[in-house]
Design a protein around this motif. Structure first.
Motif, mmCIF file in Angstrom:
data_model
loop_
_atom_site.group_PDB
_atom_site.id
_atom_site.type_symbol
_atom_site.label_atom_id
_atom_site.label_comp_id
_atom_site.label_asym_id
_atom_site.label_seq_id
_atom_site.Cartn_x
_atom_site.Cartn_y
_atom_site.Cartn_z
ATOM 1 N N HIS A 1 -17.781 8.720 8.154
ATOM 2 C CA HIS A 1 -19.019 8.005 7.851
ATOM 3 C C HIS A 1 -19.311 6.935 8.900
ATOM 4 C CE1 HIS A 1 -19.540 10.131 4.213
ATOM 5 N NE2 HIS A 1 -18.613 9.502 3.503
ATOM 6 N N MET A 2 -18.258 6.278 9.305
ATOM 7 C CA MET A 2 -18.458 5.217 10.300
ATOM 8 C C MET A 2 -18.885 5.793 11.648
ATOM 9 S SD MET A 2 -18.174 2.268 9.009
ATOM 10 C CE MET A 2 -18.061 1.346 10.526
ATOM 11 N N VAL A 3 -18.292 6.930 11.996
ATOM 12 C CA VAL A 3 -18.679 7.566 13.263
ATOM 13 C C VAL A 3 -20.145 7.976 13.199
ATOM 14 C CG1 VAL A 3 -18.348 9.599 14.709
ATOM 15 C CG2 VAL A 3 -16.369 8.345 13.871
ATOM 16 N N GLU A 4 -20.528 8.546 12.091
ATOM 17 C CA GLU A 4 -21.930 8.966 11.952
ATOM 18 C C GLU A 4 -22.860 7.749 11.933
ATOM 19 O OE1 GLU A 4 -23.134 11.981 12.120
ATOM 20 O OE2 GLU A 4 -21.105 12.784 12.378
ATOM 21 N N ALA A 5 -22.396 6.704 11.277
ATOM 22 C CA ALA A 5 -23.215 5.488 11.240
ATOM 23 C C ALA A 5 -23.442 4.957 12.645
ATOM 24 C CB ALA A 5 -22.538 4.421 10.374
ATOM 25 N N LYS A 6 -22.375 4.950 13.432
ATOM 26 C CA LYS A 6 -22.501 4.437 14.797
ATOM 27 C C LYS A 6 -23.424 5.335 15.631
ATOM 28 C CE LYS A 6 -21.432 1.715 18.254
ATOM 29 N NZ LYS A 6 -22.122 2.413 19.310
ATOM 30 N N LYS A 7 -23.279 6.633 15.433
ATOM 31 C CA LYS A 7 -24.153 7.556 16.162
ATOM 32 C C LYS A 7 -25.619 7.299 15.793
ATOM 33 C CE LYS A 7 -21.122 11.597 16.682
ATOM 34 N NZ LYS A 7 -20.893 12.952 16.136
ATOM 35 N N ALA A 8 -25.860 7.148 14.502
ATOM 36 C CA ALA A 8 -27.236 6.906 14.054
ATOM 37 C C ALA A 8 -27.752 5.583 14.615
ATOM 38 C CB ALA A 8 -27.299 6.893 12.527
ATOM 39 N N PHE A 9 -26.896 4.601 14.650
ATOM 40 C CA PHE A 9 -27.287 3.305 15.210
ATOM 41 C C PHE A 9 -27.670 3.456 16.679
ATOM 42 C CE2 PHE A 9 -25.872 -0.468 17.608
ATOM 43 C CZ PHE A 9 -26.728 -1.413 17.072
#
Lengths: 468, 559
Positions: free
Chosen positions: A83-91
């Motif tokens: 989730h954190m990796v995806e969050a960072k990607k989205a950011f």
């Protein structure tokens, strides 16, 4: 083919559709959506060490000692890491609502994860929700008092809000608790400069350069500081060093050009200001200064051209400033973000316009407005020459509203500009199936038959940099 | 202090020379060598002892935070009764019409005693009955009858008080100035067509009515005062003096340009003898009207380089003044700006263009934290160059919550000219350490001791009279009386040479913010007792030259 794009874009700008952002991204709206993200099971829950490693590097940088945040990362459940990796990607992609959704999902498993709150701080900062961002950073420090960058970011936000002493205190705390960095001293210098303490500002900038003699931006800011205190020769000297390190940077060209002009060297200023004024029509400073240079050189007719541009650009910028003021007062209003996006678009600051529309999409947007913003974003991607992004967004729009002719027409243009002629043909033919009388599309299809792919290898010169 | 009157004949011209007490007894010649004096400029607040302590400007504020409440008002000096003693006029402010009629007259007039005291003569002068939400005051003898008239700008109708031997009649309607009800601010009397009669420029601000007041906020939901971006600007107007005591509006050339004007002054930057106009606008580009030598104007703000700051941005222009501040002989325009914006310093380059010198002049940086309204040039230390004073105060009482280092009440700043057009800010001691919400500022030698004193108005507050108590040097006041030119000789250029140092003044109205300084210029002579040479270029085109003029006051009548 540029003709196609322009005429088509004009149509698309005015399009609107009642479909909503919620329709396009049903899982990512509101605070309850994180369950949906998790429950879909769409993520591979296997821990990928490389991703985790990247996450650590991306979010907080490296430290020699193992701190609380680092320990948390080592013990992080794999699904939270994902989730954190995806969050960072989205950011990184500027899809802030999605990024927030992923941080919400991660919070289920690791509510005290410092990285999570740190990323939230960054997201809310981008969304201009500074109060929430500061609270998030405060949570980070409660979890890990030695978290690198938290105080620094709080300092940046304090600076944005005009709380300059607070900003300095945060920077000094970061320096004492975490250690000095060029970026830290650089921001310290900017803050002292704005606070009206030029000596301290200069000291801070000089510390940057003692650590990193190639810190280009600091040369430029030191130059600005010297210019403000009346040392024009010293200012130019610093700015020329900066420009020598980044000779293609138009901002730096502009600064050097104006400094030459103020030193009564109109001839020397000219080659620096011309490319800026020609590339960035919105840049009122470049237009105005170039006009003044021409006046000094006795080229009054040339000067008048740039003075006219300067006045127009100034008026546009004023409208942008007013729109920005409205957002500073109420960042939760989608209308404010749309207004800013529109004003930036008028001023041909496309990158910032995209950012404004994206931020607007994170507010509570009525369905019609959401599609309007999506369409505008797609159009702006095309203006910027980012046709892949435009295609992705246009396809998403058409999934929401397949009957949106303007979007389909634009999709074809974007395919053509990407050299994907067959897909362009398909898009336009589908448009004609839905709207057999669409004359523009017929014309485009006819032109497509005689196209040479080489014609489309154009590079956009539009200003597509965020904050540019 | 007694005044000795002497009549002397110089170069065929009859001079009436008034010697005042500035000359050092027994020293009849200029000192052969002069050292640049390094004295601390000292002002003493004499407001109460001068009889001005009861004055309080009225904003009309009643909790709604209406935009006009922030603007304040001006004041100034004149000799309304011709007794050669300066008097003071102050704009009173008012209530808004919806809140009932104000008890205050539009302006208050205070007669000077010559000994430093002032007596309220508003009623005796016929000014008591006029009510107006007024802002600016401008004094000139528009009808050439030998006494100064008073023009007052206002939120609604402007007022022209014609002076008939010390009694004023409000004549705006009958002379053709009463046709518009709009928010006016700055005004300038100038003889644009050089016909010997003063024309009138009126700067207008924004379209505002109570019904159209806009809600603005800086902190949370608390209403704040708006800035002018939210309002539509009103363009300026220009009135030609017909020469029969009436005016004819000739605003062509003005009406298509940006409004939001807060200050203006006449200037002759190209030295062609025809007065030009500099106009400072609030969040709109500034304007420079070049006189085509026939009384018509072409606006050249952008090509001249004064329209925007050095980054091409329009700023929030407030007060303005113009002067020659170094030995280049070129005029420099100074414009006060909002906090976060430097005082604008534009020096003429000699070819119709101006060079921005705020940073180089060492004024820029220290003016960044202040919001400057009143702004004026005067030689406060009499060392033969013009110093700069800025009267500061913010519009927003909670500004400190959103902009650190910026306060609502601010200090007045004095920038001492180092002789080369570079300035050094005076230490904030004495009255310069006082924080206030300043608006208007004007100078005059009201106590006739040969140095410029100060009058500063506050928004919704008192007025301040600061007596200049700087250890005295010598000075020369030059009073011009036109005959072929307009009687006030506005538009005259005066140059004096003292031991090889040239100084220059241009007779103008307007300047500063909504205020009126002493009409005749005052030249600091340092330790010299004589002006070596004095030249006057009258608006009529006449050039008069004089030599060996002793310090004091000289009254020159046009040939």
């Amino acid at each position: 083919m540029a003709t196609i794009a322009k005429s088509h874009l004009t149509r698309a700008y005015s399009s609107s559709n009642p479909d909503s952002e919620e329709k396009r991204l049903p899982s990512f709206i509101g605070t309850s959506m994180y369950r949906s993200v998790y429950q879909t099971g769409k993520f591979n829950l296997v821990v990928i060490p490389g991703i985790l490693f990247s996450l650590i590097i991306l979010i907080s940088g490296c430290r020699e000692e193992i701190g609380i945040a680092e320990k948390q990362r080592l013990l992080l459940p794999p699904e939270t890491a994902m989730h954190m990796v995806e969050a960072k990607k989205a950011f990184d992609r500027g899809v802030y609502q999605v990024a927030l959704a992923y941080t919400d999902s991660a919070e289920i498993f690791a509510p005290d994860l410092a990285d999570l709150h740190f990323l939230r701080g960054k997201i809310y900062t981008r969304l201009n929700r500074i109060d929430i961002a500061q609270t998030a950073y405060q949570v980070v420090l409660e979890i890990d008092p030695y978290y690198p960058g938290a105080r620094f970011d709080m300092g940046l936000n304090s600076f944005r809000r005009g709380k300059l002493r607070d900003a300095i205190n945060y920077y000094l705390e970061e320096e004492s608790e975490i250690g000095p960095t060029p970026a830290l001293y650089h921001e310290l210098g900017r803050t002292y400069a704005k606070l009206g303490v030029p000596d301290s500002a200069r000291t801070a900038y000089e510390k940057v350069l003692s650590i990193d003699s190639e810190h280009t931006m600091t040369y430029m800011w030191l130059g600005q500081l010297l210019e403000e205190v009346g040392d024009l020769e010293g200012a130019l000297e610093m700015s020329l060093i900066g420009l020598s390190q980044r000779p293609d940077d138009l901002d730096y060209q502009y600064i050097v050009g104006t400094q030459y002009f103020r030193l009564d060297s109109a001839e020397a200023a000219l080659p620096h200001l011309e490319p800026v004024a020609e590339t960035w029509s919105w840049h009122h400073g470049a237009q105005f200064n170039l006009g003044q240079v021409y006046m000094r050189l006795g080229r009054e007719e040339d000067a008048e051209v740039y003075f006219a541009r300067a006045e127009k650009a100034q008026q546009l910028q004023q409208r942008v400033n007013e729109a920005q003021d409205a957002i500073n007062n109420d960042p939760s209003s989608p209308a404010n973000w749309i207004n800013l996006g529109n004003r930036l678009r008028e001023a041909e600051q496309y990158g910032r316009a995209i950012e404004a529309y994206k931020n607007g999409l994170t507010t509570e947007v009525p369905p019609g407005l959401a599609l309007y913003m999506q369409t505008n974003i797609a159009s702006l991607y095309m203006e910027c020459g980012d046709f892949d992004a435009a295609i992705r967004r246009l396809n998403a729009i058409l999934r929401l509203d397949p009957e949106l002719s303007a979007a389909r027409l634009n999709l074809g243009v974007a395919y053509v500009q990407s050299g994907r002629f067959e897909e362009a043909r398909n898009a336009w033919e589908e448009l004609l199936e839905r709207d057999p009388g669409h004359a523009v599309t017929k014309g485009y299809l006819k032109q497509l038959e005689s196209l040479n792919q080489a014609e489309y290898e154009e590079t956009s010169t539009a200003d597509c940099l965020i904050g540019g | 202090m007694s005044i000795k009157i002497a009549t002397v004949q110089i170069a065929g011209i009859v001079l009436i020379v008034s010697f005042m007490g500035c000359s050092q007894p027994g020293s009849e010649e200029s000192a052969p060598e002069e050292v640049q004096r390094d004295v601390q400029i000292v002002f003493t607040d004499v407001t109460a002892s001068a009889g001005l302590g009861d004055f309080l400007h009225e904003t009309g504020a009643f909790g709604e935070k209406w935009f006009p409440e922030t603007m304040g008002a001006g004041g100034g000096f004149l000799d309304y009764n011709g007794d050669e003693i300066l008097d003071i006029v102050l704009v009173s402010g008012s209530k808004f019409p919806s809140q009932g009629e104000s008890t205050e007259p539009a302006i208050r007039l205070y007669e000077g005693s010559g000994e430093g005291q002032f007596t309220d003569v508003t009623s005796e002068a016929g000014l008591e009955s006029f009510r107006s939400y007024a802002f600016g005051v401008n004094v000139a003898d528009y009808d050439n009858d030998g006494d100064p008239d008073i023009f007052v700008t206002a939120l609604y109708k402007n007022l022209l008080f014609r002076n008939d031997g010390g009694i004023f009649q409000e004549v705006s309607q009958q002379v053709g100035l009463g046709g518009h009800s709009e928010w006016s601010t700055a005004s300038v009397f100038l003889d644009a067509d050089l016909d010997g009669f003063l024309d009138l420029y009126i700067g207008n601000y924004v379209h505002w009515t109570p019904e159209e007041d806009i809600y603005c906020t800086r902190v949370g939901d608390k209403k704040s005062y708006c800035t002018p971006e939210q309002y539509e600007g009103i363009t300026s107007r220009f009135y030609r003096n017909r020469g029969d005591g009436t005016f004819e509006e000739q605003s062509d050339g003005f009406t298509e340009l940006p409004g939001k004007t807060l200050a203006a002054a006449s200037i002759d930057f190209n030295r062609d003898g025809s007065p030009d106009l500099i106009v400072a606008n609030d969040t709109q580009r500034d304007l420079l009207f070049e006189n085509q030598q026939d009384g018509t104007f072409i606006e050249k703000g952008i090509p001249s380089g004064i329209a925007f700051d050095e980054r091409g941005r329009a700023r929030a222009g407030m007060g303005v003044d113009v002067g020659v501040v170094d030995q280049t002989g070129e005029e420099t325009i100074f414009i006060g700006h909002f906090s976060g914006e430097m005082v604008g310093v534009y020096q003429h380059s000699g070819n119709g263009t101006f060079r921005e010198r705020a940073a180089v002049s060492q004024i820029g940086r220290s003016s960044l934290r202040t919001l400057t309204f009143g702004l004026l040039l005067a030689d406060f230390d009499l060392d033969k160059d013009l110093d700069l004073l800025t009267a500061n105060g913010h519009i927003t009482d909670d500004i400190g919550e959103v902009e650190e280092g910026v306060t609502f009440r601010q200090r007045t700043q004095l920038y001492v000219n180092m002789g080369d057009g570079k300035f050094s800010e005076a230490e904030p001691v004495g009255v310069l350490s006082e924080f206030m919400v300043a608006r208007g500022a004007a100078w005059a030698d009201y106590d006739r001791d040969g140095d410029p004193d100060l009058l500063i108005t506050e928004n919704g507050g008192p007025v301040h009279l600061w007596r200049n108590d700087t250890p005295s040097g010598n000075s020369l006041a030059v009073n011009l009386i036109g005959s072929r030119s307009n009687r006030d000789a506005l538009g005259s250029r005066i140059r004096v040479n003292v031991n090889g140092v040239w100084q220059e003044r241009y007779l103008r109205t307007g300047t500063s913010y909504l205020s009126q300084s002493q009409r005749w210029p005052l030249f600091g002579l340092g330790t010299a007792n004589f002006v070596d040479s004095l030249e006057v270029w009258w608006p009529s085109g006449t050039l008069s030259r004089y030599t060996n003029i002793p310090s004091g006051t000289v009254t020159l009548t046009e040939e």
